[in-house]
Write an enzyme that holds these catalytic residues in place. Structure first.
Site, PDB file in Angstrom:
ATOM      1  N   GLY A  45       0.812  -1.219   0.000  1.00 19.24           N
ATOM      2  CA  GLY A  45       0.000   0.000   0.000  1.00 19.24           C
ATOM      3  C   GLY A  45       0.842   1.264   0.000  1.00 19.24           C
ATOM      4  N   CYS A  46       1.914   1.244   0.761  1.00 20.69           N
ATOM      5  CA  CYS A  46       2.779   2.422   0.862  1.00 20.69           C
ATOM      6  C   CYS A  46       3.532   2.657  -0.441  1.00 20.69           C
ATOM      7  CB  CYS A  46       3.742   2.266   2.031  1.00 20.69           C
ATOM      8  SG  CYS A  46       2.867   2.094   3.611  1.00 20.69           S
ATOM      9  N   THR A  47       3.911   1.580  -1.108  1.00 20.71           N
ATOM     10  CA  THR A  47       4.585   1.708  -2.402  1.00 20.71           C
ATOM     11  C   THR A  47       3.618   2.295  -3.429  1.00 20.71           C
ATOM     12  OG1 THR A  47       6.055  -0.142  -1.890  1.00 20.71           O
ATOM     13  CG2 THR A  47       5.791   0.443  -4.224  1.00 20.71           C
ATOM     14  N   GLY A  50       3.078   6.020  -2.760  1.00 24.58           N
ATOM     15  CA  GLY A  50       4.241   6.793  -3.204  1.00 24.58           C
ATOM     16  C   GLY A  50       4.306   6.908  -4.719  1.00 24.58           C
TER      17      GLY A  50
END
Length: 155
Positions: A45-47, A50
């Site tokens: 999710g964080c990738t 970003g």
């Protein structure tokens, strides 16, 4: 812990960043700034988040809006994360947790019945005067960066 609300003055924000940089929110007075908090570098999710903000970075710049993503990862990990995924946003390291706590995003979470402290996925849009213009809590990644961009354009 207090949750920050719209129209409140954004708390101080000074962090080490990827590329041996330094981010100071005060230096961005007169510009809009997206401050997004994410739990951990190099997780799915964080990738995606970003990458989504990075894809739109030229449009954010055209809207006179800077973008910084913040986690408690080390600067070294942020450098690897940014390079691996060709991210275009500034990544800030809040290793000691002072920023995530001051911004009210260090919260109790639950996963598979286990409780632990972690970063809430949240985004703050700061206006040109250093006030919080918009807050998104418990962010769902899909479509989020585009929604933030649309609000930034209107501000």
């Amino acid at each position: 812990m207090t949750q920050l609300t719209e129209n409140a003055v954004a708390p101080a924000l000074v962090l080490a960043t990827d590329g041996e940089g330094r981010f100071d929110l005060a230096a961005f007075m007169g510009r809009k700034v997206v401050v997004y908090f994410y739990p951990k570098a190099d997780t799915p999710g964080c990738t995606t988040e970003g990458q989504d903000f990075s894809t739109l970075i030229d449009q954010f710049e055209a809207a006179d809006t800077a973008v910084i993503g913040i986690s408690r990862d080390t600067v070294k990990k942020l450098d690897r994360f940014k390079s691996k995924h060709d991210l275009k946003v500034i990544l800030g390291s809040d290793e000691d947790g002072t920023v995530t706590e001051a911004w009210g995003v260090w919260i109790q979470k639950k996963l598979y019945g286990r409780e632990y402290m972690g970063i809430e996925r949240a985004t703050f849009l700061i206006d040109r005067e250093g006030r919080i213009a918009r807050v998104w809590h418990n962010v769902k990644v899909k479509g989020h960066a585009q929604e933030v961009l649309e609000v930034a354009k209107e501000l």
